[in-house]
Scaffold this active site. Structure first.
Site, PDB file in Angstrom:
ATOM      1  N   GLY A  14       0.771  -1.235   0.000  1.00 49.42           N
ATOM      2  CA  GLY A  14       0.000   0.000   0.000  1.00 49.42           C
ATOM      3  C   GLY A  14       0.806   1.289   0.000  1.00 49.42           C
ATOM      4  N   SER A  15       1.953   1.293  -0.674  1.00 48.31           N
ATOM      5  CA  SER A  15       2.720   2.558  -0.674  1.00 48.31           C
ATOM      6  C   SER A  15       2.023   3.625  -1.533  1.00 48.31           C
ATOM      7  CB  SER A  15       4.165   2.330  -1.120  1.00 48.31           C
ATOM      8  OG  SER A  15       4.248   2.036  -2.486  1.00 48.31           O
ATOM      9  N   ARG A  68     -15.678 -15.155  -8.851  1.00 48.03           N
ATOM     10  CA  ARG A  68     -15.288 -13.742  -8.989  1.00 48.03           C
ATOM     11  C   ARG A  68     -16.499 -12.817  -8.901  1.00 48.03           C
ATOM     12  NH1 ARG A  68     -12.709 -13.325 -14.401  1.00 48.03           N
ATOM     13  NH2 ARG A  68     -12.412 -11.159 -13.800  1.00 48.03           N
ATOM     14  N   MET A  93      -4.431  -6.775  -6.760  1.00 54.44           N
ATOM     15  CA  MET A  93      -3.934  -7.788  -7.680  1.00 54.44           C
ATOM     16  C   MET A  93      -5.001  -8.812  -8.078  1.00 54.44           C
ATOM     17  SD  MET A  93      -1.182  -6.315  -8.090  1.00 54.44           S
ATOM     18  CE  MET A  93       0.011  -7.271  -9.022  1.00 54.44           C
ATOM     19  N   ARG A  94      -6.235  -8.354  -8.210  1.00 56.45           N
ATOM     20  CA  ARG A  94      -7.303  -9.217  -8.706  1.00 56.45           C
ATOM     21  C   ARG A  94      -7.900  -8.545  -9.943  1.00 56.45           C
ATOM     22  NH1 ARG A  94      -8.632 -14.178  -6.037  1.00 56.45           N
ATOM     23  NH2 ARG A  94     -10.721 -13.801  -6.837  1.00 56.45           N
ATOM     24  N   ASN A 110      -6.805   3.122 -12.063  1.00 58.70           N
ATOM     25  CA  ASN A 110      -5.745   2.196 -11.645  1.00 58.70           C
ATOM     26  C   ASN A 110      -4.395   2.816 -11.961  1.00 58.70           C
ATOM     27  OD1 ASN A 110      -4.500  -0.328 -10.895  1.00 58.70           O
ATOM     28  ND2 ASN A 110      -4.252  -0.792 -13.073  1.00 58.70           N
ATOM     29  N   HIS A 112      -0.522   1.538 -13.077  1.00 60.05           N
ATOM     30  CA  HIS A 112       0.185   0.372 -13.607  1.00 60.05           C
ATOM     31  C   HIS A 112       1.638   0.775 -13.875  1.00 60.05           C
ATOM     32  CE1 HIS A 112       0.568  -3.456 -15.731  1.00 60.05           C
ATOM     33  NE2 HIS A 112       1.256  -2.803 -16.646  1.00 60.05           N
ATOM     34  N   ALA A 176       8.147   7.422  -8.929  1.00 56.61           N
ATOM     35  CA  ALA A 176       7.352   8.223  -9.879  1.00 56.61           C
ATOM     36  C   ALA A 176       5.859   7.992  -9.658  1.00 56.61           C
ATOM     37  CB  ALA A 176       7.741   7.864 -11.312  1.00 56.61           C
ATOM     38  N   GLU A 177       5.492   6.762  -9.324  1.00 56.65           N
ATOM     39  CA  GLU A 177       4.075   6.457  -9.060  1.00 56.65           C
ATOM     40  C   GLU A 177       3.536   7.315  -7.919  1.00 56.65           C
ATOM     41  OE1 GLU A 177       2.855   2.293  -8.842  1.00 56.65           O
ATOM     42  OE2 GLU A 177       4.764   1.701  -9.718  1.00 56.65           O
TER      43      GLU A 177
HETATM   44  C1  GAR Z   1       2.751  -0.740  -7.744  1.00 54.76           C
HETATM   45  O1  GAR Z   1       3.971  -0.711  -8.451  1.00 54.76           O
HETATM   46  C2  GAR Z   1       1.587  -0.733  -8.711  1.00 54.76           C
HETATM   47  O2  GAR Z   1       1.781   0.060  -9.838  1.00 54.76           O
HETATM   48  C3  GAR Z   1       1.537  -2.194  -9.080  1.00 54.76           C
HETATM   49  O3  GAR Z   1       1.754  -2.889  -7.881  1.00 54.76           O
HETATM   50  C4  GAR Z   1       2.571  -2.080  -7.037  1.00 54.76           C
HETATM   51  C5  GAR Z   1       1.845  -1.925  -5.727  1.00 54.76           C
HETATM   52  O4  GAR Z   1       2.659  -1.280  -4.780  1.00 54.76           O
HETATM   53  N1  GAR Z   1       0.275  -2.526  -9.668  1.00 54.76           N
HETATM   54  C6  GAR Z   1       0.132  -3.411 -10.646  1.00 54.76           C
HETATM   55  O5  GAR Z   1       1.068  -4.026 -11.121  1.00 54.76           O
HETATM   56  C7  GAR Z   1      -1.284  -3.590 -11.126  1.00 54.76           C
HETATM   57  N2  GAR Z   1      -1.306  -4.316 -12.350  1.00 54.76           N
HETATM   58  P1  GAR Z   1       2.034  -0.595  -3.508  1.00 54.76           P
HETATM   59  O6  GAR Z   1       1.142  -1.646  -2.836  1.00 54.76           O
HETATM   60  O7  GAR Z   1       3.221  -0.272  -2.640  1.00 54.76           O
HETATM   61  O8  GAR Z   1       1.264   0.604  -3.946  1.00 54.76           O
END
Ligand code: GAR
Length: 196
Positions: A14-15, A68, A93-94, A110, A112, A176-177
């Site tokens: 969850g960052s 689902r 991740m679902r 979302n 990515h 960057a995210e």
């Molecule tokens: C992040 O890099 C996000 O972009 C990726 O999972 C990581 C979650 O990190 N998401 C995917 O790959 C979705 N297809 P976080 O839990 O620290 O935010």
């Protein structure tokens, strides 16, 4: 200003969720993080959200097996019960069913870790390294029933450096995210509720 009630869906540390919670504390932010919902009871992000005073919920994917539709129906129920108006996926991740995505169409985004449309799906950082690209990055996009195929809202580019590993590239993209996601959510919520 009405602040939209935002729910964040996570499955892990969850960052990105924490970056959104932090940004939404600003007085002029157009959303408030009203709920963090995890698909896993052991997600590290749950404790982090609770420590920030954000309500949390778990819809344990293990309880639903392969059903689902039932899993997504329960997520929808929890979100609507909490009065959530807009949903951010952050390391969720679902793969959501088409029915759920349609119910939240235009209110579901979302992040990515690649420059979509390149490297959709799993392990996009490893895919980028395998392809030998010299830049990669991250994309915030609207969610549509096709995986990682929705319209882009914002992107950030990072270099791929000689000697990069999946870990080092992932860490550079993740930084960057954390900048991009709060900005993109601000932009989308501001469009969704124009000032009078
Ligand atoms: C992040 O890099 C996000 O972009 C990726 O999972 C990581 C979650 O990190 N998401 C995917 O790959 C979705 N297809 P976080 O839990 O620290 O935010």
């Amino acid at each position: 200003m009405t602040r939209k009630r935002v729910g964040i869906l996570i499955s892990g540390r969850g960052s990105n969720m924490q970056a959104l919670i932090k940004a939404a504390r600003a007085d002029d932010y157009p959303g408030q993080i009203a709920l963090v919902l995890s698909s896993r009871p052991d997600a590290g992000g749950l404790a982090a959200a609770a420590a920030q005073g954000v309500a949390t919920a778990v819809v344990d994917q293990a309880r639903f097996g392969r059903d689902r539709e039932a899993f997504d129906a329960e997520i929808h129920r929890v979100l609507t019960t909490a009065g959530i108006e807009f949903v951010c996926l952050a390391g969720f991740m679902r793969i959501l069913t088409a029915g759920f995505v349609r119910r939240w169409e235009g209110r579901l985004i979302n992040i990515h870790p690649s420059l979509l449309p390149a490297f959709r799906g799993l392990k996009p950082q490893a895919q980028a390294l395998a392809a030998g690209v010299s830049v990669s990055g991250c994309t915030v996009h609207h969610v549509v029933p096709d995986l990682d195929a929705g319209p882009s809202i914002a992107q950030a580019v990072v270099p791929v450096l000689p000697g990069d590993t999946e870990e080092s590239l992932s860490a550079r993209i993740l930084e960057a995210e954390h900048r991009l996601y709060p900005e993109a959510l601000r932009a989308v919520l501001s469009q969704a509720s124009p000032k009078p």
